[in-house]
Write a protein that holds these residues in place. Sequence first.
Motif, short mmCIF file in Angstrom:
data_model
loop_
_atom_site.label_atom_id
_atom_site.label_comp_id
_atom_site.label_asym_id
_atom_site.label_seq_id
_atom_site.Cartn_x
_atom_site.Cartn_y
_atom_site.Cartn_z
N UNK A 6 0.82 -1.20 0.00
CA UNK A 6 0.00 0.00 0.00
C UNK A 6 0.86 1.26 0.00
N UNK A 7 2.08 1.15 0.49
CA UNK A 7 3.03 2.26 0.43
C UNK A 7 3.93 2.16 -0.79
N UNK A 8 4.45 0.95 -1.04
CA UNK A 8 5.39 0.77 -2.14
C UNK A 8 4.78 1.14 -3.48
N UNK A 9 3.62 0.58 -3.79
CA UNK A 9 3.01 0.85 -5.09
C UNK A 9 2.45 2.27 -5.17
N UNK A 10 2.11 2.87 -4.04
CA UNK A 10 1.77 4.29 -4.04
C UNK A 10 2.96 5.09 -4.57
N UNK A 11 4.16 4.78 -4.06
CA UNK A 11 5.35 5.51 -4.48
C UNK A 11 5.70 5.21 -5.93
N UNK A 12 5.54 3.96 -6.36
CA UNK A 12 5.82 3.61 -7.75
C UNK A 12 4.89 4.41 -8.68
N UNK A 13 3.60 4.44 -8.35
CA UNK A 13 2.65 5.20 -9.16
C UNK A 13 2.99 6.69 -9.14
N UNK A 14 3.38 7.20 -7.98
CA UNK A 14 3.75 8.60 -7.86
C UNK A 14 4.96 8.92 -8.72
N UNK A 15 5.93 7.99 -8.73
CA UNK A 15 7.13 8.20 -9.54
C UNK A 15 6.80 8.21 -11.03
N UNK A 16 6.03 7.22 -11.47
CA UNK A 16 5.72 7.14 -12.89
C UNK A 16 4.85 8.28 -13.37
N UNK A 17 3.89 8.69 -12.55
CA UNK A 17 2.97 9.76 -12.97
C UNK A 17 3.70 11.09 -13.13
N UNK A 18 4.77 11.31 -12.37
CA UNK A 18 5.54 12.55 -12.51
C UNK A 18 6.09 12.71 -13.91
N UNK A 19 6.42 11.61 -14.57
CA UNK A 19 6.99 11.67 -15.91
C UNK A 19 5.93 11.91 -16.98
N UNK A 20 4.66 11.83 -16.61
CA UNK A 20 3.58 11.90 -17.59
C UNK A 20 2.81 13.22 -17.52
N UNK A 21 2.53 13.70 -16.32
CA UNK A 21 1.67 14.87 -16.19
C UNK A 21 2.25 16.11 -16.89
N UNK A 22 3.56 16.30 -16.81
CA UNK A 22 4.15 17.48 -17.43
C UNK A 22 3.90 17.57 -18.93
N UNK A 23 4.35 16.56 -19.71
CA UNK A 23 4.08 16.61 -21.16
C UNK A 23 2.59 16.65 -21.49
N UNK A 24 1.77 15.93 -20.74
CA UNK A 24 0.32 15.95 -21.01
C UNK A 24 -0.24 17.35 -20.80
N UNK A 25 0.19 18.03 -19.74
CA UNK A 25 -0.33 19.36 -19.46
C UNK A 25 0.19 20.38 -20.47
N UNK A 26 1.37 20.16 -21.04
CA UNK A 26 1.85 21.05 -22.10
C UNK A 26 0.99 20.93 -23.36
N UNK A 27 0.45 19.75 -23.57
CA UNK A 27 -0.37 19.53 -24.77
C UNK A 27 -1.82 19.95 -24.55
N UNK A 28 -2.40 19.67 -23.40
CA UNK A 28 -3.83 19.87 -23.20
C UNK A 28 -4.17 20.99 -22.21
N UNK A 29 -3.15 21.64 -21.64
CA UNK A 29 -3.40 22.65 -20.62
C UNK A 29 -3.29 22.06 -19.22
N UNK A 30 -3.22 22.93 -18.23
CA UNK A 30 -3.01 22.48 -16.84
C UNK A 30 -4.31 21.98 -16.20
N UNK A 31 -5.41 22.61 -16.53
CA UNK A 31 -6.65 22.36 -15.81
C UNK A 31 -7.24 20.97 -16.08
N UNK A 32 -7.33 20.50 -17.33
CA UNK A 32 -7.93 19.17 -17.55
C UNK A 32 -7.19 18.04 -16.83
#
Length: 416
Positions: free
Chosen positions: A67-93
């Motif tokens: 419950x802690x380990x996979x939380x951190x794994x998901x947190x690590x992976x999502x950091x690499x995705x949100x930035x490029x996605x928000x550059x393409x679609x905006x910050x709010x969506x």
Amino acid sequence: MPRSDTPPELRAAAVGGPADGRPGRDAPLWILVVITAIGPVALNLFVPSMPAAQRGLGLSDAAIQLTLTLYLVALAGAQLIYGPVSDRFGRKPPLIFGMLCLALGSVVAGFAEDAVQLVSGRVLQAIGGCSGLVLGRAMIRDRHDPSEAASRIATVTLAMMLAPMLTPAVGGYVDQWLGWRAGFWVITSIAAAIFVAVTLRLPETHHDRRPMPGLAPMLRAYRGLLADRGFLGHAGAAGFGTAAFFAFVAGAPYVIIELMGRTPAEFGLWYIVASGGYMIGNIITARLASRVGPMRMLAAGAIAAVAGYGSLILAAGLLPMAPMTIFLPMTGIALANGIILPNATARALVAGGTGNVGAAAGLAGFLQMGGGAVASQVIGWTRGDDAWPLVFVLVGCGVGTLLCTRIAWGAERRPG
């Protein structure tokens, strides 16, 4: 200076700078503070409830650690995705999507009847909570140049420091009074309120939409950074320091609540003491780093770390097992990490060259969260009838921090 392989899209997305010039309103600072803090809050509110959840669902040690380990794994992976996605679609969506994921994950975890459901809910929580961590500061950069953004980012950073410090104490009392599932309903309510606030009150701050970078350019940038000894040394020092924190988060509730028979509320109050050490280290860095320089600060942090880890070994070996035996040395370790982490992270962001700032930020964050995930799972595999497994994992992280600091020093002193 190492050559930059970062593609223009990554470079533009990563380096802060002036607003894009479009007219528009600033994002309300209180919303930015809340969305930035909710990820750490969701992570830490459950920590004092882990022993109760393990008993209530009949989970193994390894399963509850997921419950802690996979939380951190998901947190690590999502950091690499949100930035490029928000550059393409905006910050709010993406932020609205993140709050929906956070609320849904909290509901799933709150109704969980087995390990799969509980872990799945925690992963969704992490994916959702990460959106605020990434996008809160991005929205500040969108509307301000770096000098104007400093005070706002400082406020947001303070929220990131205070949330992990205070949340376990709140979570301990929530668990003690209402049961281990109640914390998830607290997060569901907060996520729902943030969803409404973001939808109705938060303006879009990013109008200069860019195409998402391809996978190959991103991998080339990361490969170049991993070949750079300066980046590896600094990012590794920050990564092992972060791993020590999450190893403690994973192992201390079991030691304090299960082995010592203390309440979740008492654990949360002791946790504030240890977190205070990290805040003191941050304050020392803020006051001295510009005059002393990050490398000397890093050396000072390493010396403090030796003292902290040494006192942990002595206390565990010579003193009776009590909360003070664990938390007071950990306060010293946290102080050292409060010095090491910001200075090592700052140097990691420039170690690979000015064109690699964005890729360095994403990869350094990934390594920090990934290291935390590994350390927390090792705690689950090794826990026993005393505090020594936790002590050994913490000391191992400390040795890694010192070795990486030595590598960083060697890279900094190398000509060219």
